[in-house]
Design an enzyme around this catalytic site. Sequence first.
Site, PDB file in Angstrom:
ATOM      1  CG  HIS A 119      -1.993  -1.223   1.253  1.00  0.00           C
ATOM      2  ND1 HIS A 119      -2.530  -1.533  -0.113  1.00  0.00           N
ATOM      3  CD2 HIS A 119      -2.727  -1.765   1.948  1.00  0.00           C
ATOM      4  CE1 HIS A 119      -3.295  -2.542   0.173  1.00  0.00           C
ATOM      5  NE2 HIS A 119      -3.487  -2.695   1.562  1.00  0.00           N
ATOM      6  CG  HIS A 193      -7.684  -0.624   2.749  1.00  0.00           C
ATOM      7  ND1 HIS A 193      -8.217  -1.664   3.544  1.00  0.00           N
ATOM      8  CD2 HIS A 193      -6.316  -1.248   2.253  1.00  0.00           C
ATOM      9  CE1 HIS A 193      -7.610  -2.540   3.704  1.00  0.00           C
ATOM     10  NE2 HIS A 193      -6.659  -2.538   2.843  1.00  0.00           N
ATOM     11  CD  GLU A 328      -8.084  -3.878  -0.383  1.00  0.00           C
ATOM     12  OE1 GLU A 328      -6.995  -3.506  -0.631  1.00  0.00           O
ATOM     13  OE2 GLU A 328      -8.099  -4.633   0.413  1.00  0.00           O
TER      14      GLU A 328
HETATM   15  C1  GLA Z   1      -4.807  -5.369   2.210  1.00  0.00           C
HETATM   16  C2  GLA Z   1      -3.935  -6.346   2.348  1.00  0.00           C
HETATM   17  C3  GLA Z   1      -3.910  -7.522   3.683  1.00  0.00           C
HETATM   18  C4  GLA Z   1      -3.698  -6.563   4.623  1.00  0.00           C
HETATM   19  C5  GLA Z   1      -4.785  -5.500   4.706  1.00  0.00           C
HETATM   20  C6  GLA Z   1      -4.381  -4.380   5.901  1.00  0.00           C
HETATM   21  O1  GLA Z   1      -6.098  -5.265   1.796  1.00  0.00           O
HETATM   22  O2  GLA Z   1      -4.006  -7.322   1.178  1.00  0.00           O
HETATM   23  O3  GLA Z   1      -3.178  -8.400   3.470  1.00  0.00           O
HETATM   24  O4  GLA Z   1      -2.422  -6.262   4.848  1.00  0.00           O
HETATM   25  O5  GLA Z   1      -4.427  -4.540   3.500  1.00  0.00           O
HETATM   26  O6  GLA Z   1      -4.326  -5.128   7.100  1.00  0.00           O
END
Ligand code: GLA
Length: 363
Positions: A119, A193, A328
């Site tokens: 991210h 997110h 997402e």
């Molecule tokens: C994302 C990732 C997950 C996790 C979340 C945050 O969606 O794919 O593995 O890291 O973010 O906790």
Amino acid sequence: MLWLPATTAAMARHEIKKQAFGMTDSGEPVEIYTLTNANGMEARIMSYGGTVVSLKAPDRHGKLGDVVLGYETLDGYLKNSPYFGAIIGRYANRIGKARFSLDGKEYTLGKNNGENTLHGGFKGFDKVIWKGKEVKSKDGVGLSLSYVSKDGEEGFPGNLTVTVVYTLTKNNELKIEYNATTDKATVVNLTNHSYFNLAGEGSILQHELMIDASRFTPVDSGLIPTGELRSVKGTPMDFTQFAGIGTRIDQQDEQLTFGRGYDHNWVLNNVTGGLALAARVYEPGSGRVMEIYTTELGIQFYSGNFLDGSITGKNGQVYKQRYGLCLETQHFPDSPNKSDFPSTVLKRGQRYNSSTIYRFSVK
Ligand code: GLA
């Protein structure tokens, strides 16, 4: 003059209201914007991370409930947030080994997730202040957020100018339109997110999900795609028909073991370049339905496996494992290192465009 009770009067129009929401540790002020539509639906979005702090949608009896996880105050977001409601960038999801090459040059990123970048790195777009501007369109009220990510920020090349417009429409949709330009070739993948819980509380295992995808991108133990596009047929990843999220999540399956549940990217069937239905979620108790339309090629379905009860969020709710789900919309993870995946490269002179709609209704 027609007399209306105060609440009805406020609900009768689309409006956006701006308020102070506190300060970051370095003293930067943060604002929160409240968007409402004529049906009473309400979205609150703050300038820190461009974060959706709350989203109130009606259940089958018309009662509004907050359908996203998060905190009541800025403090929680500053201290410890697993990306609750935030805009994710410059590159949403993972980049393997925290590096990639572009035009013959190697770029090194922050290893904030084991050996990998997650991210956008240590300080992604979820942790910066966005500049807000209220916008009105024929669809409803909107908030335009912009941010300039400097050349070299978190290791990525090029000054990237990003605008994200959130619109709350008359049809109970939260629309998100992303665009970006750069002055030097870079990689871009933007998403939101939000952790949804259409019941407003508790586990999401009773939610039913449909994803319009016949394939997904299997991962290794670090959740980096292997490069394969694998059929979902006969696997717990098959959501081509509505299926309860909890029905197969604990099956013996290597992919579910790697993710501790669902934490994978699905390859959407209906890729037209325009908005197409990607997923549908139904929560039987409240009757709430959420449909996701996107211009993107993929969608990460994350079943909140890393929530562990250590966070107490809004209304004193303890967020235990699988109490929220993320969908997402995105390009595939690790695309900068996978030449067979659709490209996430943005060159100077090009414009990155991506749109996603979360539409709420009841059944
Ligand atoms: C994302 C990732 C997950 C996790 C979340 C945050 O969606 O794919 O593995 O890291 O973010 O906790």
